[in-house]
Design a protein around this motif. Structure first.
Motif, PDB file in Angstrom:
ATOM      1  N   UNK A  15       0.783  -1.225   0.000  1.00 32.44           N
ATOM      2  CA  UNK A  15       0.000   0.000   0.000  1.00 32.44           C
ATOM      3  C   UNK A  15       0.818   1.281   0.000  1.00 32.44           C
ATOM      4  N   UNK A  16       2.083   1.192  -0.449  1.00 35.02           N
ATOM      5  CA  UNK A  16       2.921   2.382  -0.491  1.00 35.02           C
ATOM      6  C   UNK A  16       3.614   2.725   0.809  1.00 35.02           C
ATOM      7  N   UNK A  17       3.719   1.741   1.721  1.00 31.42           N
ATOM      8  CA  UNK A  17       4.372   1.956   3.023  1.00 31.42           C
ATOM      9  C   UNK A  17       5.540   0.984   3.153  1.00 31.42           C
ATOM     10  N   UNK A  18       6.700   1.527   3.576  1.00 34.74           N
ATOM     11  CA  UNK A  18       7.894   0.722   3.783  1.00 34.74           C
ATOM     12  C   UNK A  18       8.489   1.042   5.155  1.00 34.74           C
ATOM     13  N   UNK A  19       9.025  -0.001   5.812  1.00 38.10           N
ATOM     14  CA  UNK A  19       9.550   0.175   7.176  1.00 38.10           C
ATOM     15  C   UNK A  19      10.999  -0.293   7.245  1.00 38.10           C
ATOM     16  N   UNK A  20      11.817   0.476   7.969  1.00 38.41           N
ATOM     17  CA  UNK A  20      13.212   0.125   8.202  1.00 38.41           C
ATOM     18  C   UNK A  20      13.456   0.208   9.705  1.00 38.41           C
ATOM     19  N   UNK A  21      13.810  -0.904  10.323  1.00 33.26           N
ATOM     20  CA  UNK A  21      14.092  -0.931  11.760  1.00 33.26           C
ATOM     21  C   UNK A  21      15.528  -0.467  11.975  1.00 33.26           C
ATOM     22  N   UNK A  22      15.665   0.548  12.802  1.00 34.55           N
ATOM     23  CA  UNK A  22      16.970   1.138  13.089  1.00 34.55           C
ATOM     24  C   UNK A  22      17.466   0.613  14.434  1.00 34.55           C
ATOM     25  N   UNK A  23      18.238   1.368  15.158  1.00 35.12           N
ATOM     26  CA  UNK A  23      18.797   0.917  16.428  1.00 35.12           C
ATOM     27  C   UNK A  23      17.694   0.608  17.437  1.00 35.12           C
ATOM     28  N   UNK A  24      17.924  -0.421  18.247  1.00 34.06           N
ATOM     29  CA  UNK A  24      16.935  -0.810  19.258  1.00 34.06           C
ATOM     30  C   UNK A  24      17.540  -1.765  20.271  1.00 34.06           C
ATOM     31  N   UNK A  25      16.888  -1.812  21.405  1.00 38.69           N
ATOM     32  CA  UNK A  25      17.094  -2.867  22.388  1.00 38.69           C
ATOM     33  C   UNK A  25      15.733  -3.111  23.020  1.00 38.69           C
ATOM     34  N   UNK A  26      15.657  -3.869  24.064  1.00 38.00           N
ATOM     35  CA  UNK A  26      14.347  -4.224  24.622  1.00 38.00           C
ATOM     36  C   UNK A  26      13.596  -3.021  25.205  1.00 38.00           C
ATOM     37  N   UNK A  27      14.305  -1.929  25.498  1.00 36.46           N
ATOM     38  CA  UNK A  27      13.668  -0.760  26.106  1.00 36.46           C
ATOM     39  C   UNK A  27      13.216   0.306  25.118  1.00 36.46           C
ATOM     40  N   UNK A  28      13.812   0.342  23.914  1.00 40.35           N
ATOM     41  CA  UNK A  28      13.534   1.442  22.982  1.00 40.35           C
ATOM     42  C   UNK A  28      13.827   0.998  21.557  1.00 40.35           C
ATOM     43  N   UNK A  29      13.115   1.595  20.602  1.00 38.32           N
ATOM     44  CA  UNK A  29      13.320   1.249  19.197  1.00 38.32           C
ATOM     45  C   UNK A  29      13.082   2.468  18.318  1.00 38.32           C
ATOM     46  N   UNK A  30      13.955   2.652  17.316  1.00 32.64           N
ATOM     47  CA  UNK A  30      13.781   3.684  16.296  1.00 32.64           C
ATOM     48  C   UNK A  30      13.427   2.997  14.983  1.00 32.64           C
ATOM     49  N   UNK A  31      12.395   3.522  14.304  1.00 33.02           N
ATOM     50  CA  UNK A  31      11.913   2.927  13.060  1.00 33.02           C
ATOM     51  C   UNK A  31      11.650   4.039  12.054  1.00 33.02           C
ATOM     52  N   UNK A  32      12.171   3.876  10.843  1.00 31.24           N
ATOM     53  CA  UNK A  32      11.902   4.808   9.755  1.00 31.24           C
ATOM     54  C   UNK A  32      10.783   4.220   8.897  1.00 31.24           C
ATOM     55  N   UNK A  33       9.735   5.022   8.653  1.00 30.99           N
ATOM     56  CA  UNK A  33       8.604   4.551   7.851  1.00 30.99           C
ATOM     57  C   UNK A  33       8.420   5.519   6.694  1.00 30.99           C
ATOM     58  N   UNK A  34       8.523   4.989   5.465  1.00 30.56           N
ATOM     59  CA  UNK A  34       8.386   5.793   4.251  1.00 30.56           C
ATOM     60  C   UNK A  34       7.007   5.571   3.643  1.00 30.56           C
TER      61      UNK A  34
END
Length: 107
Positions: A15-34
């Protein structure tokens, strides 16, 4: 811990959405969504705290019963279990930060 962009996987969610999981551990996560123009991040809830930062583009964002237009440089905070979603008005990218980590994204 370093997480290099060139070593991350881009996942096509459809549907025109893409996800890239960036740095993370069990407490926090950064995700880029285009998002392509017109793509929808459907209304949903989750038990995680989320902060989203608009890296590029324009979105119609809904948090609970409030809907606003957000653009590059804008941010929003989503409390746990608050219904939220976006419609991309001009192709763009969101940086989503979650706490704790979204283990469901790692499956």
């Amino acid at each position: 811990m370093f997480k290099f962009y060139s070593e991350t996987e881009l996942t096509d969610l459809g549907g025109g959405v893409r996800r890239r999981i960036l740095a993370h551990d069990s407490d926090m996560m950064a995700v880029e969504v285009s998002f392509d123009e017109g793509a929808v991040g459907a209304m949903h809830t989750h038990p995680h705290v989320q902060i989203s930062y608009v890296l590029d583009g324009e979105f119609e964002a809904t948090l609970g019963d409030e809907t606003r237009i957000i653009r590059k440089g804008d941010t929003y905070y989503t409390a746990p279990n608050l219904p939220h979603g976006v419609v991309c008005k001009k192709s763009g990218v969101l940086l989503d930060i979650f706490t704790p980590e979204r283990s469901d994204f790692l499956k």
